[in-house]
Design a protein around this motif. Sequence first.
Motif, PDB file in Angstrom:
ATOM      1  N   GLY A 148       0.689  -1.105   0.024  1.00 41.41           N
ATOM      2  CA  GLY A 148       0.157  -0.157  -0.052  1.00 41.41           C
ATOM      3  C   GLY A 148       0.820   1.399  -0.023  1.00 41.41           C
ATOM      4  O   GLY A 148       0.432   2.337  -0.294  1.00 41.41           O
TER       5      GLY A 148
ATOM      6  N   ARG B 153       5.278  18.925  -2.872  1.00 46.02           N
ATOM      7  CA  ARG B 153       4.081  20.028  -2.507  1.00 46.02           C
ATOM      8  C   ARG B 153       4.478  20.107  -0.842  1.00 46.02           C
ATOM      9  O   ARG B 153       3.842  19.343   0.077  1.00 46.02           O
ATOM     10  CB  ARG B 153       2.801  19.291  -2.707  1.00 46.02           C
TER      11      ARG B 153
ATOM     12  N   GLY C  45      -4.870  15.035   7.749  1.00 40.94           N
ATOM     13  CA  GLY C  45      -4.197  14.576   8.659  1.00 40.94           C
ATOM     14  C   GLY C  45      -3.271  15.476   9.323  1.00 40.94           C
ATOM     15  O   GLY C  45      -3.002  15.553  10.683  1.00 40.94           O
TER      16      GLY C  45
ATOM     17  N   ASP D  70       4.841  11.156   0.915  1.00 41.24           N
ATOM     18  CA  ASP D  70       5.124  12.030   0.219  1.00 41.24           C
ATOM     19  C   ASP D  70       6.332  12.920   1.087  1.00 41.24           C
ATOM     20  O   ASP D  70       6.106  13.216   2.407  1.00 41.24           O
ATOM     21  CB  ASP D  70       3.996  13.042   0.105  1.00 41.24           C
TER      22      ASP D  70
ATOM     23  N   VAL E 113      -5.871   8.855   4.993  1.00 37.57           N
ATOM     24  CA  VAL E 113      -5.710   8.683   3.506  1.00 37.57           C
ATOM     25  C   VAL E 113      -6.928   8.646   2.704  1.00 37.57           C
ATOM     26  O   VAL E 113      -7.955   8.643   3.226  1.00 37.57           O
ATOM     27  CB  VAL E 113      -4.894   7.270   3.263  1.00 37.57           C
TER      28      VAL E 113
ATOM     29  N   VAL F 112      -4.365   0.111   1.890  1.00 40.03           N
ATOM     30  CA  VAL F 112      -3.680   0.502   2.968  1.00 40.03           C
ATOM     31  C   VAL F 112      -3.970  -0.431   4.289  1.00 40.03           C
ATOM     32  O   VAL F 112      -3.030  -0.930   4.928  1.00 40.03           O
ATOM     33  CB  VAL F 112      -3.669   1.968   3.354  1.00 40.03           C
TER      34      VAL F 112
ATOM     35  N   ALA G 144     -14.024   9.488   3.710  1.00 40.58           N
ATOM     36  CA  ALA G 144     -15.410   9.419   3.456  1.00 40.58           C
ATOM     37  C   ALA G 144     -16.002   8.277   2.694  1.00 40.58           C
ATOM     38  O   ALA G 144     -15.253   7.511   1.807  1.00 40.58           O
ATOM     39  CB  ALA G 144     -15.563  10.863   2.453  1.00 40.58           C
TER      40      ALA G 144
ATOM     41  N   PRO H  51     -15.060  14.199   9.559  1.00 38.26           N
ATOM     42  CA  PRO H  51     -14.746  15.674   9.749  1.00 38.26           C
ATOM     43  C   PRO H  51     -15.159  16.528   8.801  1.00 38.26           C
ATOM     44  O   PRO H  51     -15.741  16.033   7.668  1.00 38.26           O
ATOM     45  CB  PRO H  51     -13.376  15.612  10.277  1.00 38.26           C
TER      46      PRO H  51
END
Length: 324
Positions: free
Chosen positions: A15, A24, A66, A90, A122, A130, A148, A170
Amino acid sequence: MRGCKANDWPSESPGLRPVGEKGRPDGAARPGRRESPRRDSWRAGQTLTVPAEALRVLLVGSGRMGSAMLRGWLGQSITDPAAITVVEPDEDRRNQAGSAHGVPVSPVVPAAWSGDAVVFAVKPQILDQVLPAYRSHCAASCAVSIAAGKDLRTLAHGVGDTVPIVRAMPNLPASVGQGVSVAVPNDHVDAGIRERASQLLGAVGAVHWIEDETLMDAVTALSGSGPAYVFLLTEAMAKAGERAGLPSGLSRSLARETVAGAAALMAATDDDPAQLRADVTSPGGTTEAALRVLMDDERWASRVDRAVAAAAARSRELAAVRED
Ligand SMILES: NC(=O)c1ccc[n+]([C@@H]2O[C@H](COP(=O)([O-])OP(=O)(O)OC[C@H]3O[C@@H](n4cnc5c(N)ncnc54)[C@H](OP(=O)(O)O)[C@@H]3O)[C@@H](O)[C@H]2O)c1
């Protein structure tokens, strides 16, 4: 005190992609954003001492949501940087978590971790891939997912049928500590774990618990997507102000500040929004003239009804697709 060497971990795990191709940064401070107190950077290989009473959390994914939760946990001092481990492929985001917050970070699943909660932040599209790598981590703690549309059954399939799991939804204002989360537990969640999850979610805003998971589609439609409805209203107010003759910059500032101020007022009182509306509406005055147009023949309310129903229907559709 417990010692923990956070990056003594094996190579690639299922994963996880190779690290650091994307460049980024996690964004500089924005006005109004609450920053956690500045901490010393964590350095790869550094061993940190974990205070015995600190809530030990494994955060999987340090993107928008996160990292907002991480800031909230540290900003609210609900745990200690040494007690949090962030897994994030990342490189920029990982470095941001390590340097800005002083938490141990890793690009891969930690082989040996024991703690109080594994928080999955994630994207829903990769969550199924994952989860299995964290079965043993979750078995001795609990899993909190904010993905979600990923239901408790799917989460249990990934991390194990006997794991206590909290599914939470959230919303975006969590990034400034003003979010609202709705949480639903599975049958293995006891009062202690509920309290733990409330602490973790509550660090970025209000928390409401429900027992009926089928309500999550309506929750997504109301509080999950809701910030966009308020942004749309703000846009419409700004355009209307321009059409009424205000310079564009002034109109946009007034719309934005009016919505933010009205939201703050609502947050500061127990009065119902209908009461607050009545309070600012003098008979024969300007507000009454505007509301008469907005509330004329109920079109406004029925359009909001239809919008929320459409979002809930889409949430159900997306969940069904993800189940395939
Ligand atoms: N944003 C919101 O307003 C909001 C509201 C409610 C719920 N949520 C939920 O919150 C979750 C996260 O959303 P987000 O907006 O924060 O997404 P995001 O910014 O894309 O963050 C997800 C992070 O997870 C990383 N990641 C990818 N694979 C990973 C792995 N195997 N292990 C650990 N980390 C991994 C991603 O790295 P790469 O970018 O390199 O892939 C990215 O940094 C989603 O499930 C979403 O449904 C978000």
